[in-house]
Scaffold this active site. Structure first.
Site, PDB file in Angstrom:
ATOM      1  N   ARG A 268       0.854  -1.213   0.000  1.00  8.33           N
ATOM      2  CA  ARG A 268       0.000   0.000   0.000  1.00  8.33           C
ATOM      3  C   ARG A 268       0.878   1.248   0.000  1.00  8.33           C
ATOM      4  O   ARG A 268       0.560   2.249  -0.635  1.00  8.33           O
ATOM      5  CB  ARG A 268      -0.949   0.006   1.214  1.00  8.33           C
ATOM      6  CG  ARG A 268      -1.664   1.332   1.392  1.00  8.33           C
ATOM      7  CD  ARG A 268      -3.014   1.284   2.098  1.00  8.33           C
ATOM      8  NE  ARG A 268      -3.084   0.343   3.185  1.00  8.33           N
ATOM      9  CZ  ARG A 268      -2.523   0.519   4.407  1.00  8.33           C
ATOM     10  NH1 ARG A 268      -1.867   1.631   4.686  1.00  8.33           N
ATOM     11  NH2 ARG A 268      -2.632  -0.409   5.326  1.00  8.33           N
TER      12      ARG A 268
ATOM     13  N   TYR B 108     -14.826  16.840 -16.925  1.00  8.80           N
ATOM     14  CA  TYR B 108     -15.249  15.445 -16.914  1.00  8.80           C
ATOM     15  C   TYR B 108     -16.397  15.296 -15.904  1.00  8.80           C
ATOM     16  O   TYR B 108     -16.288  15.779 -14.761  1.00  8.80           O
ATOM     17  CB  TYR B 108     -14.058  14.566 -16.513  1.00  8.80           C
ATOM     18  CG  TYR B 108     -14.411  13.115 -16.359  1.00  8.80           C
ATOM     19  CD1 TYR B 108     -14.816  12.361 -17.459  1.00  8.80           C
ATOM     20  CD2 TYR B 108     -14.369  12.487 -15.124  1.00  8.80           C
ATOM     21  CE1 TYR B 108     -15.162  11.027 -17.319  1.00  8.80           C
ATOM     22  CE2 TYR B 108     -14.707  11.155 -14.981  1.00  8.80           C
ATOM     23  CZ  TYR B 108     -15.102  10.432 -16.085  1.00  8.80           C
ATOM     24  OH  TYR B 108     -15.444   9.117 -15.932  1.00  8.80           O
TER      25      TYR B 108
ATOM     26  N   LYS C 210      -6.713   6.532 -20.024  1.00 15.12           N
ATOM     27  CA  LYS C 210      -6.905   7.069 -21.367  1.00 15.12           C
ATOM     28  C   LYS C 210      -5.610   6.932 -22.189  1.00 15.12           C
ATOM     29  O   LYS C 210      -5.188   5.830 -22.443  1.00 15.12           O
ATOM     30  CB  LYS C 210      -7.413   8.514 -21.258  1.00 15.12           C
ATOM     31  CG  LYS C 210      -8.543   8.688 -20.208  1.00 15.12           C
ATOM     32  CD  LYS C 210      -9.823   7.942 -20.539  1.00 15.12           C
ATOM     33  CE  LYS C 210     -10.806   7.864 -19.372  1.00 15.12           C
ATOM     34  NZ  LYS C 210     -11.219   9.145 -18.783  1.00 15.12           N
TER      35      LYS C 210
ATOM     36  N   ASP D  99      -6.084  19.064 -15.097  1.00  9.68           N
ATOM     37  CA  ASP D  99      -6.317  17.698 -15.572  1.00  9.68           C
ATOM     38  C   ASP D  99      -5.847  17.663 -17.034  1.00  9.68           C
ATOM     39  O   ASP D  99      -6.443  18.291 -17.903  1.00  9.68           O
ATOM     40  CB  ASP D  99      -7.805  17.363 -15.450  1.00  9.68           C
ATOM     41  CG  ASP D  99      -8.136  15.940 -15.879  1.00  9.68           C
ATOM     42  OD1 ASP D  99      -7.368  15.363 -16.686  1.00  9.68           O
ATOM     43  OD2 ASP D  99      -9.173  15.409 -15.440  1.00  9.68           O
TER      44      ASP D  99
HETATM   45  C1  PLP Z   1     -11.805   9.581 -17.578  1.00  5.55           C
HETATM   46  C2  PLP Z   1     -11.437  10.879 -17.016  1.00  5.55           C
HETATM   47  C3  PLP Z   1     -11.269  11.046 -15.646  1.00  5.55           C
HETATM   48  C4  PLP Z   1     -11.525   9.942 -14.648  1.00  5.55           C
HETATM   49  O1  PLP Z   1     -10.624   8.901 -14.792  1.00  5.55           O
HETATM   50  P1  PLP Z   1     -10.984   7.352 -14.466  1.00  5.55           P
HETATM   51  O2  PLP Z   1      -9.707   6.661 -14.759  1.00  5.55           O
HETATM   52  O3  PLP Z   1     -12.109   6.981 -15.387  1.00  5.55           O
HETATM   53  O4  PLP Z   1     -11.398   7.294 -13.052  1.00  5.55           O
HETATM   54  C5  PLP Z   1     -10.870  12.301 -15.193  1.00  5.55           C
HETATM   55  N1  PLP Z   1     -10.658  13.322 -16.046  1.00  5.55           N
HETATM   56  C6  PLP Z   1     -10.820  13.196 -17.373  1.00  5.55           C
HETATM   57  C7  PLP Z   1     -10.564  14.349 -18.274  1.00  5.55           C
HETATM   58  C8  PLP Z   1     -11.209  11.963 -17.905  1.00  5.55           C
HETATM   59  O5  PLP Z   1     -11.382  11.845 -19.222  1.00  5.55           O
END
Ligand code: PLP
Length: 390
Positions: free
Chosen positions: A50, A102, A198, A173
């Protein structure tokens, strides 16, 4: 001489010449929960997974290198990363957040963080006077650029000046462009967020999230929080992301080249009333993108002539998939209204420009002629079904 981006994706300088792993070219998966101590008071540097695991440490070092941060932390999902990041704040704190984000981030802020006493101003950071929303309780500004799904582009360096003036954290982000095209820390951000699910992973086969920082105080707090809250990325998933990152550069280039071709095709379609892509010179954020990023990405948002047209496309695609998510080798079409942004109140969606005839396309790395052929067929069959003409 510092190495190029693609080289850094494949080789982590720090672990070169490390012969402990039998010369394995692929970094091993250390599938272990705990670690034996060689003696009392001695440690291998690892105690319990962890806190840290060697495979996770490896992918964290790679992501930190790509974003020019001093540290990166790997999480089980992007949302786990953002959730832990919110532990930086106290009841009474106020955050300025972009109104187009998001959907999961909006849901977290409005339905979890708020109950913990944190308040939010949701504003359009790309066009509003952000400074006028700062008050004595404001602690941070949270943005995406380009935003999901409306592709609004915010000037990160300009925003970082406001953040610095008021001692606010600037959190970006960077999921949509990946570190291949944009490095927010270089532009003055304090924390970069990634959904590693992604582009970093890139194959629609695993979930992951990252927080990257170049501030020592934040790094120390994050290290304390990850061992305490426990959403660290598992060893096998860490390895999948390490493998995905090796091809990040060529995937981003190919996906972007495909996106430009598809944008060109979409612009010839009568049923498409708007194509939103920041690589188009008529996009309001085009000049800022050219300054702060090295590319425009492979995400396209379109408005169709009607909800029926949009739904028909979703019904008819075959090789292209009607699915949530983005950034993988497969081309996906998402319906923000019922998928990524379903939990965003309708008025907010509409204010942001997301309607029932909005589709978001994550362009993959297939042969673009096959993508265009499928879209041509799907659009023609939709025209025929809706208007009785081909
Ligand atoms: C998908 C996404 C998230 C969240 O990520 P997960 O891996 O699905 O929890 C956050 N910000 C953006 C811009 C995203 O496309």
């Amino acid at each position: 001489m510092s190495r190029g981006f693609d080289t850094k994706c494949i080789h982590l300088e720090e672990t070169e010449g490390d012969v402990r792993n039998y010369g394995a070219i692929s970094y091993p998966i250390y599938q272990t929960a705990t670690y034996a101590h060689p003696g009392v008071g001695n440690s291998t540097g690892f105690d319990y997974s962890r806190l840290q695991n060697p495979t996770r440490e490896q992918v964290e070092k790679v992501v930190a290198t790509l974003e020019n941060g001093i540290d990166a932390l790997g999480f089980s999902t992007g949302m786990a990363a953002i959730t832990m990041m919110m532990e930086l704040f106290q009841p009474g704190d106020h955050l300025i957040v972009d109104s187009d984000l998001y959907g999961g981030s909006i849901r977290l802020f409005d339905h979890v963080s708020k109950k913990n006493g944190i308040s939010f101003s949701h504003i359009d950071c790309y066009k509003e006077d952000v400074e006028s929303y700062v008050n004595e309780h404001t602690r941070a500004i949270y943005i995406e650029t380009p935003t999901n799904p409306m592709m609004n582009v915010t000037d990160i360096a300009a925003l970082s000046e406001i953040a610095k003036r008021h001692e606010l954290l600037l959190i970006v982000d960077n999921t949509f462009l990946s570190p291949y095209f944009q490095n927010p820390l270089e532009l003055g951000a304090d924390i970069v967020v990634h959904s590693g699910t992604k582009y970093l992973g890139g194959h629609n086969d695993t979930l992951a999230g990252f927080l990257v920082t170049n501030r020592e105080d934040i790094r120390d707090r994050f290290r304390f929080l990850i061992k305490t809250t426990g959403a660290g990325l598992a060893p096998f998933d860490s390895w999948l992301i390490l493998r995905g990152i090796k091809t990040l550069g060529i995937r981003m280039e190919k996906a972007q080249a495909n996106a430009f071709e598809i944008v060109k095709w979409l612009q010839t379609q009568e049923a498409v009333t708007k194509v939103i892509y920041p690589g188009l010179p008529n996009h309001p954020g085009y000049e800022i993108m050219k300054r702060q990023a090295r590319g425009f990405g492979a995400m396209i948002t379109i408005q169709l002539e009607s909800k029926e047209f949009a739904l028909s496309i979703l019904e008819k695609v075959r090789m292209i998939k009607y699915a949530e998510s983005l950034g993988g080798v497969e081309t996906l079409i998402t319906y923000p209204t019922t998928q990524t942004h379903a939990d965003v109140p309708k008025e907010v969606r509409e204010k942001n420009g997301i309607t029932e005839s909005t589709l978001r396309i994550s362009v993959g790395i297939e042969d673009v002629k096959d993508l265009v052929a499928e879209l041509t067929d799907v659009f023609a069959r939709t025209e025929e079904a809706l208007h009785g003409r081909a």
